[in-house]
Design a protein around this motif. Structure first.
Motif, short mmCIF file in Angstrom:
data_model
loop_
_atom_site.label_atom_id
_atom_site.label_comp_id
_atom_site.label_asym_id
_atom_site.label_seq_id
_atom_site.Cartn_x
_atom_site.Cartn_y
_atom_site.Cartn_z
N PRO A 22 0.73 -1.25 -0.16
CA PRO A 22 0.22 0.25 0.38
C PRO A 22 0.99 1.07 0.11
CG PRO A 22 -0.99 -1.53 1.53
CD PRO A 22 0.57 -1.96 1.29
N VAL A 23 0.20 1.97 -0.66
CA VAL A 23 1.28 3.38 -0.91
C VAL A 23 1.32 4.68 0.59
CG1 VAL A 23 -0.66 5.20 -1.50
CG2 VAL A 23 1.95 4.91 -2.44
N GLU A 24 0.08 3.74 1.46
CA GLU A 24 0.20 4.66 2.65
C GLU A 24 1.87 3.94 3.22
OE1 GLU A 24 -3.16 4.06 1.97
OE2 GLU A 24 -1.91 3.03 1.06
N ASP A 25 2.15 2.64 3.36
CA ASP A 25 3.55 2.05 4.28
C ASP A 25 4.59 2.81 3.60
OD1 ASP A 25 3.82 0.18 5.80
OD2 ASP A 25 3.87 -1.59 4.70
N LEU A 26 4.44 3.43 2.63
CA LEU A 26 5.87 4.29 2.13
C LEU A 26 5.97 5.17 2.88
CD1 LEU A 26 5.32 3.57 -2.01
CD2 LEU A 26 6.71 2.41 0.06
N ALA A 27 5.08 6.24 3.69
CA ALA A 27 5.66 7.23 4.45
C ALA A 27 6.73 6.78 5.57
CB ALA A 27 4.67 7.73 5.48
N TRP A 28 7.08 5.39 6.01
CA TRP A 28 8.03 5.21 6.75
C TRP A 28 9.20 5.32 6.77
CZ3 TRP A 28 4.39 6.91 10.84
CH2 TRP A 28 3.77 7.07 10.92
N PRO A 29 9.74 4.56 5.68
CA PRO A 29 11.24 4.99 5.21
C PRO A 29 11.38 6.75 4.88
CG PRO A 29 9.50 3.32 2.91
CD PRO A 29 9.26 3.64 4.28
N VAL A 30 10.92 7.07 3.84
CA VAL A 30 10.42 8.28 3.67
C VAL A 30 10.63 9.27 5.39
CG1 VAL A 30 9.97 10.76 3.37
CG2 VAL A 30 9.73 8.93 1.49
N VAL A 31 10.21 8.92 6.33
CA VAL A 31 10.46 10.17 8.01
C VAL A 31 12.18 8.93 7.99
CG1 VAL A 31 9.87 9.03 9.95
CG2 VAL A 31 7.95 9.52 8.07
N ALA A 32 12.32 8.55 7.83
CA ALA A 32 13.34 7.14 8.30
C ALA A 32 14.49 8.07 8.31
CB ALA A 32 14.05 5.85 8.30
N ALA A 33 14.69 8.12 6.14
CA ALA A 33 15.20 8.33 5.76
C ALA A 33 15.40 10.17 6.46
CB ALA A 33 15.09 8.01 3.60
N LEU A 34 14.40 11.33 6.74
CA LEU A 34 14.47 12.70 6.51
C LEU A 34 14.85 12.93 8.12
CD1 LEU A 34 11.32 13.58 5.23
CD2 LEU A 34 13.76 14.59 4.40
N LEU A 35 14.24 12.04 8.71
CA LEU A 35 14.86 12.11 10.51
C LEU A 35 16.07 12.13 11.27
CD1 LEU A 35 12.71 13.39 12.79
CD2 LEU A 35 12.08 11.00 13.00
N LEU A 36 16.46 11.01 10.57
CA LEU A 36 17.76 9.95 11.42
C LEU A 36 18.98 11.14 10.67
CD1 LEU A 36 17.07 5.90 10.74
CD2 LEU A 36 16.61 7.98 13.20
N PRO A 37 19.31 10.97 9.50
CA PRO A 37 20.46 12.16 9.54
C PRO A 37 19.64 13.39 9.90
CG PRO A 37 19.83 11.10 7.15
CD PRO A 37 18.50 10.86 8.39
N ALA A 38 18.11 14.38 10.04
CA ALA A 38 18.91 15.67 10.50
C ALA A 38 19.02 15.51 12.12
CB ALA A 38 16.96 15.71 10.30
N LEU A 39 18.29 14.58 12.60
CA LEU A 39 18.32 14.70 14.21
C LEU A 39 19.94 14.00 14.16
CD1 LEU A 39 15.66 12.33 15.42
CD2 LEU A 39 15.92 14.78 15.45
#
Length: 112
Positions: A75-92
């Motif tokens: 489901p396309v909704e499930d693709l939010a989580w890898p995007v969150v990980a790719a944005l959030l972890l390097p930013a933190l």
């Protein structure tokens, strides 16, 4: 709340943190390009492995909470989580850094 609503809220939150990290640490286009490349790789892996797990019937989604759009079986909704990980972890990571420019390789920062 639907899966899409939760995913959008998480992506927006991660994007805000990434933008704050960009402003505070002076992250440039190179950092954003690396983040986009990581996100694309994670999304691709998520499509493949979620589809395999769904095909093996390891888990199911409540169909009423889904938009209905799928990539392979994911489901396309499930693709939010890898995007969150790719944005959030390097930013933190950049925000937790030692104050030097987190977007530059070590040799360009002049470390000894």
């Amino acid at each position: 709340m639907t899966y899409a609503g939760l995913g959008v809220a998480a992506v927006v939150g991660a994007l805000v943190v990434a933008l704050v990290a960009t402003a505070v640490r002076g992250l440039g286009a190179r950092w954003w390009a690396a983040t986009a490349l990581a996100a694309a790789g994670l999304v691709g892996l998520t499509v493949v492995f979620d589809s395999l797990m769904i095909a093996a019937d390891l888990f199911r989604y409540g169909e009423t909470a889904l938009l209905g759009v799928r990539l392979w079986l994911t489901p396309v909704e499930d693709l939010a989580w890898p995007v969150v990980a790719a944005l959030l972890l390097p930013a933190l990571w950049a925000l937790a850094g030692d104050g030097e420019s987190a977007g530059e390789p070590v040799e360009e920062r002049g470390e000894r």
